[in-house]
Scaffold this active site. Sequence first.
Site, short mmCIF file in Angstrom:
data_model
loop_
_atom_site.label_atom_id
_atom_site.label_comp_id
_atom_site.label_asym_id
_atom_site.label_seq_id
_atom_site.Cartn_x
_atom_site.Cartn_y
_atom_site.Cartn_z
N ASP A 1 0.86 -1.18 0.00
CA ASP A 1 0.00 0.00 0.00
C ASP A 1 0.89 1.23 0.00
O ASP A 1 1.70 1.41 0.91
CB ASP A 1 -0.88 -0.01 1.25
CG ASP A 1 -2.24 0.62 1.02
OD1 ASP A 1 -2.28 1.65 0.31
OD2 ASP A 1 -3.24 0.11 1.53
N ASP B 1 -2.99 4.75 -2.59
CA ASP B 1 -4.05 5.36 -1.79
C ASP B 1 -4.51 6.68 -2.42
O ASP B 1 -3.70 7.46 -2.92
CB ASP B 1 -3.51 5.60 -0.38
CG ASP B 1 -4.55 6.09 0.60
OD1 ASP B 1 -5.50 5.35 0.85
OD2 ASP B 1 -4.39 7.22 1.10
N GLU C 1 -6.68 3.48 -5.88
CA GLU C 1 -7.90 3.69 -5.12
C GLU C 1 -8.58 4.94 -5.67
O GLU C 1 -8.03 6.04 -5.57
CB GLU C 1 -7.62 3.87 -3.63
CG GLU C 1 -8.92 4.02 -2.83
CD GLU C 1 -8.71 4.60 -1.44
OE1 GLU C 1 -9.56 4.34 -0.58
OE2 GLU C 1 -7.72 5.32 -1.22
N HIS D 1 -10.98 -2.13 4.00
CA HIS D 1 -10.79 -1.61 5.35
C HIS D 1 -11.54 -0.32 5.62
O HIS D 1 -11.56 0.15 6.77
CB HIS D 1 -9.30 -1.38 5.59
CG HIS D 1 -8.69 -0.37 4.66
ND1 HIS D 1 -8.56 -0.60 3.31
CD2 HIS D 1 -8.20 0.87 4.87
CE1 HIS D 1 -8.01 0.45 2.74
NE2 HIS D 1 -7.79 1.37 3.66
N ASP D 2 -12.16 0.26 4.60
CA ASP D 2 -12.91 1.51 4.78
C ASP D 2 -14.42 1.33 4.72
O ASP D 2 -15.16 2.30 4.91
CB ASP D 2 -12.52 2.52 3.69
CG ASP D 2 -11.11 3.07 3.87
OD1 ASP D 2 -10.67 3.17 5.03
OD2 ASP D 2 -10.47 3.41 2.85
#
Length: 530
Positions: free
Chosen positions: A99, A201, A264, A325-326
């Site tokens: 990430d 990200d 993302e 994870h969000d």
Amino acid sequence: MSDTLWWQHGVVYQIYPRSFQDSNGDGIGDLEGIRRRLDHLCWLGVDAVWISPVFPSPMADFGYDIADYRGIDPIFGTIEDFDRLLAEAHARGLKVILDFVPNHTSDRHPWFLESRTSRESPYRDWYIWHDPAPGGGPPNNWLANFGGSGWEFDAPTGQYYFHSFLKVQPDLNWRNPAVCRAMYDALRFWLDRGVDGFRVDVIWLLVKDDRFRDNPPNPAWQPHEASINRLLQVYSADRPETLEVVEEMRAVLDEYEERVLIGEIYLPLERLMAYYGRDMKGAQLPFNFQLIFTAWNAAAIARIVAEYEAALPPGGWPNWVLGNHDQKRIASRVGRGGARLAAMLLLTLRGTPTLYYGDELGLENVAIPPDRAQDPWERNEPGLGLGRDPARTPMPWDAGENAGFTTGRPWLPLNEDRAERNVASLSADPDSLPHLYRHLIALRRGHAALSTGDYVSVATEGEVLAFERRRGGVRLLVALNFAQSPARLALPGDVAGADLLLSTQPGRDTAPVTAEWQLGPEEGVVLALR
């Protein structure tokens, strides 16, 4: 699969490292813990593991506030631990994706510490600094994603700096070539170690308007929504120059063999497609989150799949995501029965699927007492249900103390049903959800029509979504009943019959499928047409 790359025919598994496996008893997962659990990933049959940030960080946003792009935070271990994990993953045939968080750093990063020393600092232009508005106050109305203004005043230098998230996460200035060079060198540091790619990200936020114009109001915003949605992020996100940066990142990865760039991107479909880049030289996989937000019914899903397939540019490879994870856990969004259906949907659509750790167990959101809340978004905007902790809780491995996750106190509470819902117990049950995931992944690997074949829509009837996957004369029919009652399945008129390859319903009779066949409530099937 020789005609496709690993990231096209493979399955990606996301690990949130704080919550996967603790190896030293501090209650927080680490790299050594991931290494010890690689066999679970091999048992499932996934091809790649994406690891959320493990770089040195003050952990204000749990690793998404990076203080050093070329190291490992002691919470997670050492660089030697990472190298060992990478080597053992590769030895098992697993790719490793890191990430990467290039939009902002921690305010403790040496670049920012130097940047704020004075307006004359050589690092001043590495971040987004601006004078106050003529009448005082922030330079414009840009907001932070975690609540409040996106501008923070720095009294010693008399200017504001911009932060898209927390005030301790200052945004980098991607219009500065020196920033670009430094970040591309950071990518090469990990690529040289053997990393197979990056999930980048908030890639659509990298470049901001150079005229610092106010964002317009959002007429659709409702008070129960996150405050960031009060404005349309016209000037603080998705600027045209961002695509140039993405293509430069991709060029760095293309210096190495078979590396993947995943972006993302939470944008409307037409803007998402732009991130494939000119001549497919942008992100190979701009993340497609539509399944997370669409209504859970056959008609809505058929529509978004059709729109997505139609929107893909020539040469663009599709991908699908159901959890991360969000977002809320799949099983909490669609129910336990729906979770089995969701597994089949995700793993039979055309394109690369990404699984989120624990979804293969049917984990649901875990209630977090207020005194155990960790997520800064929840603390900044309480009462709106924005906290992401419920989907980040520790992985339950067995029925022992703390579910085998740690010998200490877990950093977040475990699921209450961990005595039954854990890897060891469910792996011993051939009818369980993890076994269904395993069978689906094996089916993808064994049938090129599923992993790389064409997608052909079949008319949706009621709550039954049906589509074909075709390759080289092989035709597989996927039929998913979203209703909680039985539904009739009509086979295509040009086939003589079908054979059942897999059902989400345990114990389904494997007798040949006839023209008039019934699907059970929330049942999905994969049929070989003949």
